[in-house]
Design a protein around this motif. Structure first.
Motif, short mmCIF file in Angstrom:
data_model
loop_
_atom_site.label_atom_id
_atom_site.label_comp_id
_atom_site.label_asym_id
_atom_site.label_seq_id
_atom_site.Cartn_x
_atom_site.Cartn_y
_atom_site.Cartn_z
N ASN A 42 -1.15 -0.41 -12.59
CA ASN A 42 -0.57 -1.06 -11.75
C ASN A 42 0.83 -0.58 -11.70
O ASN A 42 1.74 -0.82 -12.72
N TYR A 100 -3.57 -0.93 -5.56
CA TYR A 100 -4.61 -1.87 -5.93
C TYR A 100 -3.89 -3.31 -6.08
O TYR A 100 -4.46 -4.30 -6.30
N SER A 149 -8.97 -2.55 -15.62
CA SER A 149 -10.20 -1.76 -15.70
C SER A 149 -11.26 -2.74 -15.34
O SER A 149 -11.21 -3.84 -15.69
N ASP A 198 -0.86 3.37 -6.82
CA ASP A 198 -1.13 3.44 -8.28
C ASP A 198 -1.90 4.62 -8.80
O ASP A 198 -3.06 4.94 -8.04
N ALA A 242 -4.96 5.72 -10.41
CA ALA A 242 -6.24 5.27 -10.50
C ALA A 242 -7.42 6.44 -10.72
O ALA A 242 -7.39 7.50 -10.13
N LEU A 292 -13.58 1.76 -13.18
CA LEU A 292 -12.29 2.11 -12.52
C LEU A 292 -11.16 1.79 -13.43
O LEU A 292 -11.26 0.59 -13.86
N TYR A 293 -10.20 2.60 -13.67
CA TYR A 293 -9.05 2.47 -14.41
C TYR A 293 -7.90 2.61 -13.61
O TYR A 293 -7.48 3.68 -13.10
N VAL A 294 -6.96 1.48 -13.41
CA VAL A 294 -5.89 1.60 -12.44
C VAL A 294 -4.64 1.16 -13.35
O VAL A 294 -4.50 0.26 -14.31
#
Length: 669
Positions: A455, A432, A463, A439, A441, A451-453
């Motif tokens: 990095n 991402y 988010s 990542d 996610a 969506l929670y990523v």
């Protein structure tokens, strides 16, 4: 519906400034210039971890035996992408030609086997103490000098052996005892004076073989195949004037190939292995009279490239050539550059290393009295799913719902555990942030889904609200071609009416966070994730169980492709199984444990029986050859299984525990 315009491709011109070398997709950034030895000579190299810290180090052989430096120096990796001050071995009389790094006395520390000049004491064994120093050396007096040395367990007894070839037409193989000593040499006649030697499993029988170049012989390359206890009569391959050798899989058929340079000529011989010890030879012409070579993926396209160095250097002239491989055994237009060197020289060695462990091929380039280190800095043109360390190979990875922890066995950076998500989250790993690494996610479903990523580039959290209850996030991918995965969901017609929709928020030139939507499919269709036209952008695609037809809207031209493939009860396992950078139509049939693949490169079908109905399907490119493997995770054994190919390390690998979810399976509907 938001419209996207085609990209304009611009040419990238060659330049050399401030240590930066670029040409099209090859980009090398000078890290440092290291001095060692005497100005009249250039060092020879070997790459390996000699102090057990997990970082690649560089061993140099310094011709000229400088009293203050000595014939051997070790440059330990400093963890920042370069090397510290050398650890020298002074007051030792050696004239070294080549070195192999192995653990010969099986104490867990790297040792050195050195081939040197002369008609006696031709092999010197230096035992390491785990710090990068090699204080103890023993010469094997009965062996005469050799231009290089190779090491492997040639007789299958579990101990490392060594092999040399010399100027009296002999291949000599010495069996190791496991204590740092060696038995008497087994001798095999060669066609002529040996110039170089290396080892690989050329007939893919699990036993290491040997290849020799013989510059003055009528048959210039000889391959000695191991039969377990000895070597068979050599397979002869013509390569006029063969000087030095490298081995790699240039055509990505999982069989080792060879390349030989023509001394004082302009020809490189590419010898494609057939997997049983034979070779088919083609030639490649270069302009700079090559002498030394190394291989690596310098343009990050998952195809082996060949770097060559001139045998006589003129200051200011192009003296480094990189031939980008095309994956079929051929090469594209050469990248040439002038590497700094104050005087002419006849010997400039090369070595490939990932000094900064970013998954990109770096290169060590010899010069008079030292060497230069260039970091690979090429943009990513081919990305790999489930690649958490950016080396273009998928990593073994599981998610443990009971704890919300991801466990990853990274191929270049080792084991990692990362808490991210809860048991009810859906896994949507991807790149991402555009740094070339996958990542962690998750997508958390709800009336307002998120969506929670995490990095990988900087450890920050991303988010964003995207989607709603009932959406399918399996389609999260790069829809605008900027190298970053986009938030995306597929909304079935059962929720929105008969018409189904693909929604995504592009990350390219989208400061307002606009959402694009594509009406695609109908109630009951199953979304499929993939780039079926190979333009670097994900396509809108569904599989319709009622008629077993795939419907794809190509992002490159908007054309619609309808493909009948599979049965309603099959599982979709789309991936790039033939390595042409396009997603193939593919299914797994639980009733017979068979993968059915329609190869986009040729239009032909491949059938592979692999796995059971209770296995978790985890297709990905685990060995970095550019092709998706038909891999499975078997929960009953907590083992991963993939067909053996090249240097794949997946066959029967144990990773995970009962209840874990294999991360690649998150994209198998």
């Amino acid at each position: 519906m938001k419209r996207h315009f085609p990209y304009i491709l611009t040419a990238v011109f060659c330049l050399m400034a401030a240590g930066l070398l670029t040409a099209q997709t090859i980009n090398l950034q000078q890290q440092s210039d290291y001095a060692i030895g005497v100005a009249a000579n250039t060092p020879r190299f070997a790459v390996g971890d000699v102090n057990n810290d997990g970082l690649p180090d560089l061993v140099t052989l310094n011709k000229g035996n400088v009293s203050q430096v000595g014939p051997i120096s070790v440059f330990l990796n400093n963890g920042a992408g370069g090397f510290g001050s050398p650890l020298n071995t002074p007051n030792v009389t050696l004239s070294p030609n080549g070195v192999a790094i192995r653990d010969f006395n099986e104490d867990g520390f790297a040792d050195l086997a050195i081939a040197q000049d002369g008609i006696a004491n031709g092999i010197d064994i230096r035992l390491g103490n785990g710090t990068g120093n090699f204080p103890n050396g023993t010469s094997i007096a009965a062996e005469r000098g050799a231009p290089n040395i190779a090491s492997a367990d040639f007789n299958g007894d579990g101990h490392q052996d060594v092999a040399i070839c010399n100027n009296v037409n002999e291949l000599r193989v010495l069996s190791g005892s496991g204590t740092g000593t060696f038995g008497a040499a087994a001798v095999f006649p060669t066609a002529n004076t040996c110039q170089d030697i290396l080892t690989s499993d050329f007939n893919v029988d699990g036993r290491p073989d040997l290849a020799l170049s013989e510059r003055t012989a009528a048959t210039q390359v000889q391959v000695f195949l191991s039969n377990g206890s000895s070597f068979s009569s050599p397979v002869n391959t013509v390569a006029n004037g063969a000087y030095t050798l490298v081995t790699a899989d240039f055509n990505r058929d999982c069989f080792p190939d060879l390349a030989a340079v023509q001394f004082s000529g302009t020809t490189i011989y590419i010898m494609a292995g057939n997997g049983v010890g034979g070779f088919t030879t083609t030639t490649q012409t270069v302009t700079n009279m090559p002498a030394y070579m190394t291989v690596g993926d310098f343009n990050r396209d998952k195809k082996v490239d060949l770097a060559v160095r001139r045998n006589t250097l003129t200051p200011g002239a192009n003296n480094l050539t990189i031939l980008p491989g095309n994956g079929s055994g051929g090469f594209g237009a050469a990248f040439e550059a002038a590497i700094a060197n104050p005087t002419t020289s006849t010997e400039m060695r090369l070595a490939t290393i990932d000094a900064n462990r970013d998954g990109k091929s770096d290169i060590v380039i010899g010069r008079n009295g030292g060497f230069l280190l260039y970091h690979g800095n090429s943009a990513l043109f081919t990305r790999t799913e489930h690649d958490f360390d950016g080396d273009l190979s998928a990593d073994l990875s599981v998610f443990r719902p009971s704890t919300g922890i991801w466990y990853v066995q990274r191929t270049t950076q080792g084991f990692a555990a990362q808490p991210w998500g809860i048991s009810t989250d859906k896994l949507v790993p991807g790149d991402y942030d555009g740094d070339g690494k996958t990542d962690h996610a998750v997508w958390r479903e709800g009336s307002l889904s998120y969506l929670y990523v995490l990095n990988s580039s900087n450890g920050t959290v991303r988010s964003e609200q995207f989607g709603q209850t009932g959406d399918d996030p399996i389609v999260m991918a790069d829809f605008d071609g900027d190298g970053r995965a986009d938030a995306a969901v597929y909304r079935d017609g059962a929720t929105a009416g008969v018409q189904s929709y693909l929604y995504y928020r592009g990350s390219l030139n989208n400061p307002n966070g606009n959402i694009s939507f594509v009406p695609w499919g109908t109630n009951g269709d199953r979304p499929v994730r993939g780039d079926f036209d190979g333009d670097g952008r994900a396509d809108a695609a569904v599989f319709r169980p009622s008629n077993a037809i795939w419907y794809v809207r190509r992002s490159s031209d908007g054309q619609i492709v309808n493909q009948s493939w599979g049965l309603a009860t099959d599982r979709r396992v789309s991936g790039d199984f033939d390595g042409d950078n396009r997603t193939d139509f593919a299914v797994f049939r639980p009733s017979d444990g068979t993968w059915y693949i329609l190869n986009s490169a040729t239009g032909t079908a491949t059938y592979r029986q692999w796995g059971q109905s209770t296995d978790i399907l985890a297709p990905a490119d685990y060995n970095g050859d550019g092709k998706t493997e038909t891999a499975i995770f078997r929960p009953s054994e907590q083992r991963w299984y993939a067909p053996q190919c090249g240097d794949s390390k997946l066959y029967g690998a144990k990773f995970g525990t009962t209840g874990d979810t294999a991360v690649p399976s998150a994209f198998v509907p």
